[in-house]
Design a protein around this motif. Structure first.
Motif, PDB file in Angstrom:
ATOM      1  N   LEU A 141     -10.292   2.630  -0.814  1.00  0.00           N
ATOM      2  CA  LEU A 141     -10.107   1.262  -1.300  1.00  0.00           C
ATOM      3  C   LEU A 141      -9.057   1.200  -2.399  1.00  0.00           C
ATOM      4  CD1 LEU A 141     -13.808   0.000  -1.352  1.00  0.00           C
ATOM      5  CD2 LEU A 141     -11.993  -0.694   0.234  1.00  0.00           C
ATOM      6  N   MET A 142      -8.883   2.317  -3.105  1.00  0.00           N
ATOM      7  CA  MET A 142      -7.827   2.355  -4.107  1.00  0.00           C
ATOM      8  C   MET A 142      -6.448   2.412  -3.462  1.00  0.00           C
ATOM      9  SD  MET A 142      -9.047   1.897  -7.033  1.00  0.00           S
ATOM     10  CE  MET A 142      -7.555   2.262  -7.947  1.00  0.00           C
ATOM     11  N   GLY A 143      -6.394   2.637  -2.162  1.00  0.00           N
ATOM     12  CA  GLY A 143      -5.150   2.474  -1.419  1.00  0.00           C
ATOM     13  C   GLY A 143      -5.001   1.076  -0.866  1.00  0.00           C
ATOM     14  N   ILE A 144      -6.135   0.407  -0.637  1.00  0.00           N
ATOM     15  CA  ILE A 144      -6.111  -0.971  -0.154  1.00  0.00           C
ATOM     16  C   ILE A 144      -5.692  -1.930  -1.260  1.00  0.00           C
ATOM     17  CG2 ILE A 144      -7.580  -2.870   0.662  1.00  0.00           C
ATOM     18  CD1 ILE A 144      -6.965  -0.870   2.830  1.00  0.00           C
ATOM     19  N   PHE A 145      -6.208  -1.732  -2.472  1.00  0.00           N
ATOM     20  CA  PHE A 145      -5.926  -2.661  -3.567  1.00  0.00           C
ATOM     21  C   PHE A 145      -4.424  -2.784  -3.860  1.00  0.00           C
ATOM     22  CE2 PHE A 145      -9.745  -3.964  -6.252  1.00  0.00           C
ATOM     23  CZ  PHE A 145      -9.354  -5.291  -6.278  1.00  0.00           C
ATOM     24  N   PRO A 146      -3.676  -1.696  -3.944  1.00  0.00           N
ATOM     25  CA  PRO A 146      -2.227  -1.851  -4.156  1.00  0.00           C
ATOM     26  C   PRO A 146      -1.546  -2.623  -3.030  1.00  0.00           C
ATOM     27  CG  PRO A 146      -2.898   0.372  -4.695  1.00  0.00           C
ATOM     28  CD  PRO A 146      -4.081  -0.283  -4.059  1.00  0.00           C
TER      29      PRO A 146
ATOM     30  N   PHE B 102       0.710   2.294  -5.764  1.00  0.00           N
ATOM     31  CA  PHE B 102      -0.010   3.118  -4.799  1.00  0.00           C
ATOM     32  C   PHE B 102      -0.314   4.496  -5.383  1.00  0.00           C
ATOM     33  CE2 PHE B 102       1.661  -0.095  -1.963  1.00  0.00           C
ATOM     34  CZ  PHE B 102       0.674  -0.221  -1.010  1.00  0.00           C
ATOM     35  N   LEU B 103       0.447   4.897  -6.398  1.00  0.00           N
ATOM     36  CA  LEU B 103       0.219   6.178  -7.059  1.00  0.00           C
ATOM     37  C   LEU B 103      -0.538   6.028  -8.369  1.00  0.00           C
ATOM     38  CD1 LEU B 103       3.760   7.778  -6.576  1.00  0.00           C
ATOM     39  CD2 LEU B 103       1.703   8.245  -5.241  1.00  0.00           C
ATOM     40  N   ALA B 104      -0.298   4.928  -9.083  1.00  0.00           N
ATOM     41  CA  ALA B 104      -0.837   4.809 -10.437  1.00  0.00           C
ATOM     42  C   ALA B 104      -1.702   3.576 -10.664  1.00  0.00           C
ATOM     43  CB  ALA B 104       0.311   4.813 -11.455  1.00  0.00           C
ATOM     44  N   GLY B 105      -1.922   2.749  -9.642  1.00  0.00           N
ATOM     45  CA  GLY B 105      -2.850   1.626  -9.762  1.00  0.00           C
ATOM     46  C   GLY B 105      -2.539   0.704 -10.924  1.00  0.00           C
ATOM     47  N   ALA B 106      -3.579   0.394 -11.694  1.00  0.00           N
ATOM     48  CA  ALA B 106      -3.447  -0.546 -12.811  1.00  0.00           C
ATOM     49  C   ALA B 106      -2.553   0.001 -13.918  1.00  0.00           C
ATOM     50  CB  ALA B 106      -4.822  -0.899 -13.379  1.00  0.00           C
TER      51      ALA B 106
ATOM     52  N   LEU C  24     -12.795   3.047 -13.025  1.00  0.00           N
ATOM     53  CA  LEU C  24     -12.312   2.073 -13.999  1.00  0.00           C
ATOM     54  C   LEU C  24     -11.032   1.396 -13.523  1.00  0.00           C
ATOM     55  CD1 LEU C  24     -12.920   3.969 -17.368  1.00  0.00           C
ATOM     56  CD2 LEU C  24     -14.385   2.275 -16.249  1.00  0.00           C
ATOM     57  N   ASP C  25     -10.196   2.150 -12.828  1.00  0.00           N
ATOM     58  CA  ASP C  25      -8.967   1.587 -12.265  1.00  0.00           C
ATOM     59  C   ASP C  25      -9.312   0.502 -11.249  1.00  0.00           C
ATOM     60  OD1 ASP C  25      -6.309   1.209 -11.782  1.00  0.00           O
ATOM     61  OD2 ASP C  25      -5.972   3.111 -10.774  1.00  0.00           O
ATOM     62  N   PHE C  26     -10.312   0.766 -10.415  1.00  0.00           N
ATOM     63  CA  PHE C  26     -10.770  -0.233  -9.443  1.00  0.00           C
ATOM     64  C   PHE C  26     -11.226  -1.508 -10.153  1.00  0.00           C
ATOM     65  CE2 PHE C  26     -14.062  -2.340  -6.988  1.00  0.00           C
ATOM     66  CZ  PHE C  26     -13.530  -2.388  -5.708  1.00  0.00           C
ATOM     67  N   CYS C  27     -11.998  -1.349 -11.222  1.00  0.00           N
ATOM     68  CA  CYS C  27     -12.482  -2.511 -11.982  1.00  0.00           C
ATOM     69  C   CYS C  27     -11.324  -3.270 -12.613  1.00  0.00           C
ATOM     70  CB  CYS C  27     -13.469  -2.064 -13.061  1.00  0.00           C
ATOM     71  SG  CYS C  27     -14.998  -1.353 -12.423  1.00  0.00           S
ATOM     72  N   MET C  28     -10.344  -2.539 -13.140  1.00  0.00           N
ATOM     73  CA  MET C  28      -9.199  -3.189 -13.773  1.00  0.00           C
ATOM     74  C   MET C  28      -8.384  -3.976 -12.751  1.00  0.00           C
ATOM     75  SD  MET C  28      -7.649  -3.773 -16.621  1.00  0.00           S
ATOM     76  CE  MET C  28      -8.379  -2.535 -17.719  1.00  0.00           C
ATOM     77  N   LEU C  29      -8.176  -3.416 -11.575  1.00  0.00           N
ATOM     78  CA  LEU C  29      -7.444  -4.136 -10.530  1.00  0.00           C
ATOM     79  C   LEU C  29      -8.184  -5.397 -10.109  1.00  0.00           C
ATOM     80  CD1 LEU C  29      -6.266  -1.113  -8.331  1.00  0.00           C
ATOM     81  CD2 LEU C  29      -4.845  -2.556  -9.798  1.00  0.00           C
ATOM     82  N   SER C  30      -9.508  -5.331 -10.101  1.00  0.00           N
ATOM     83  CA  SER C  30     -10.307  -6.514  -9.770  1.00  0.00           C
ATOM     84  C   SER C  30     -10.144  -7.601 -10.823  1.00  0.00           C
ATOM     85  CB  SER C  30     -11.789  -6.132  -9.646  1.00  0.00           C
ATOM     86  OG  SER C  30     -11.992  -5.168  -8.634  1.00  0.00           O
ATOM     87  N   LEU C  31     -10.112  -7.201 -12.085  1.00  0.00           N
ATOM     88  CA  LEU C  31     -10.007  -8.165 -13.186  1.00  0.00           C
ATOM     89  C   LEU C  31      -8.613  -8.783 -13.287  1.00  0.00           C
ATOM     90  CD1 LEU C  31     -11.999  -6.223 -15.943  1.00  0.00           C
ATOM     91  CD2 LEU C  31     -12.740  -8.275 -14.725  1.00  0.00           C
ATOM     92  N   LEU C  32      -7.589  -8.041 -12.879  1.00  0.00           N
ATOM     93  CA  LEU C  32      -6.214  -8.536 -13.005  1.00  0.00           C
ATOM     94  C   LEU C  32      -5.855  -9.566 -11.939  1.00  0.00           C
ATOM     95  CD1 LEU C  32      -4.228  -5.249 -13.793  1.00  0.00           C
ATOM     96  CD2 LEU C  32      -4.682  -7.151 -15.355  1.00  0.00           C
ATOM     97  N   PHE C  33      -6.495  -9.495 -10.791  1.00  0.00           N
ATOM     98  CA  PHE C  33      -6.093 -10.325  -9.646  1.00  0.00           C
ATOM     99  C   PHE C  33      -6.013 -11.817  -9.967  1.00  0.00           C
ATOM    100  CE2 PHE C  33      -6.837 -12.641  -5.681  1.00  0.00           C
ATOM    101  CZ  PHE C  33      -5.827 -12.115  -4.891  1.00  0.00           C
ATOM    102  N   PRO C  34      -6.996 -12.411 -10.673  1.00  0.00           N
ATOM    103  CA  PRO C  34      -6.908 -13.859 -10.941  1.00  0.00           C
ATOM    104  C   PRO C  34      -5.658 -14.284 -11.700  1.00  0.00           C
ATOM    105  CG  PRO C  34      -9.133 -13.061 -11.349  1.00  0.00           C
ATOM    106  CD  PRO C  34      -8.282 -11.849 -11.122  1.00  0.00           C
TER     107      PRO C  34
END
Length: 218
Positions: A54-59, A85-89, A160-170
């Motif tokens: 999923l950390m590949g899906i989010f980017p 795709f390499l460093a996420g948030a 934590l990166d997954f959570c940060m990507l979720s919070l940034l989307f809005p």
């Protein structure tokens, strides 16, 4: 300006925590990453497999948003989208700090933007993400995941990166909806409050971009 400073501060704190205060890495981290990357998932907690994929899906979700958001920005959105795709948030937070509000799409869509904003692309990404969500929840061991979250920097920071990507989307959602003539406050609230799934639903349901005759400058 306060928003920009806020994103820089979050980026600094997030980076310091991840590299200094997060749990130390385990000796088998590189082996685990290799197994996850090559699809050798036997013996690995399904929740970790799901999270890694999923950390590949989010980017990719962010690439679908930044394709149009980057039109007219002073910074190259494609570069941040690619490196995410390499460093996420860790790479997207600087983009949020540097970008300007962008509620209007300037010019015509090119092939890449057309592909990334296609509803069929959104459906495809959603199908893949749904598979890994089901795989993780159906087969995962939460007790083991929590134990690894406490003892492995890789698992800890990835979560934590997954959570940060979720919070940034809005923060991208409002401008993207305006570029498409979408103005439903309830829809915005629902998408913004449901991590990952809300973003996937948005990619499947969002209206086409409203193009203009004005020439694009970026």
């Amino acid at each position: 300006m306060p928003n920009k400073l806020g994103f820089w501060l979050i980026w600094i704190l997030f980076s310091v925590y991840a590299f200094i205060f997060a749990p130390p890495d385990r000796p088998d981290t590189l082996q685990l990453i290799l197994k996850l990357s090559t699809g050798d998932w036997q013996g690995t907690n399904a929740l970790i497999v799901a999270l890694f994929n999923l950390m590949g899906i989010f980017p990719f979700i962010y690439a679908c948003m930044l394709a149009s958001d980057g039109r007219g920005q002073k910074v190259p959105a494609w570069l941040f989208a690619s490196l995410s795709f390499l460093a996420g948030a860790f790479i997207l937070l600087p983009y949020f700090a540097l970008r300007e509000p962008n509620p209007t799409f300037i010019g015509k869509k090119n092939r890449l933007i057309s592909l990334l904003e296609s509803r069929w692309t959104g459906i495809g990404v959603t199908a893949i993400a749904s598979y890994f969500l089901f795989y993780g929840f159906a087969n995962g061991n939460w007790a083991d995941f929590f134990q690894q979250w406490q003892t492995s920097r890789f698992i800890h920071v990835m979560s934590l990166d997954f959570c940060m990507l979720s919070l940034l989307f809005p923060w991208l959602l409002s401008d993207d909806m305006e570029r498409r003539g979408m103005s439903s406050d309830r829809f915005f609230t629902f998408i913004a409050l449901v991590p990952l799934v809300g973003a996937l639903i948005y990619l499947c349901l969002r209206s086409p971009l409203i193009e203009s005759e004005q020439e694009a400058t970026a």
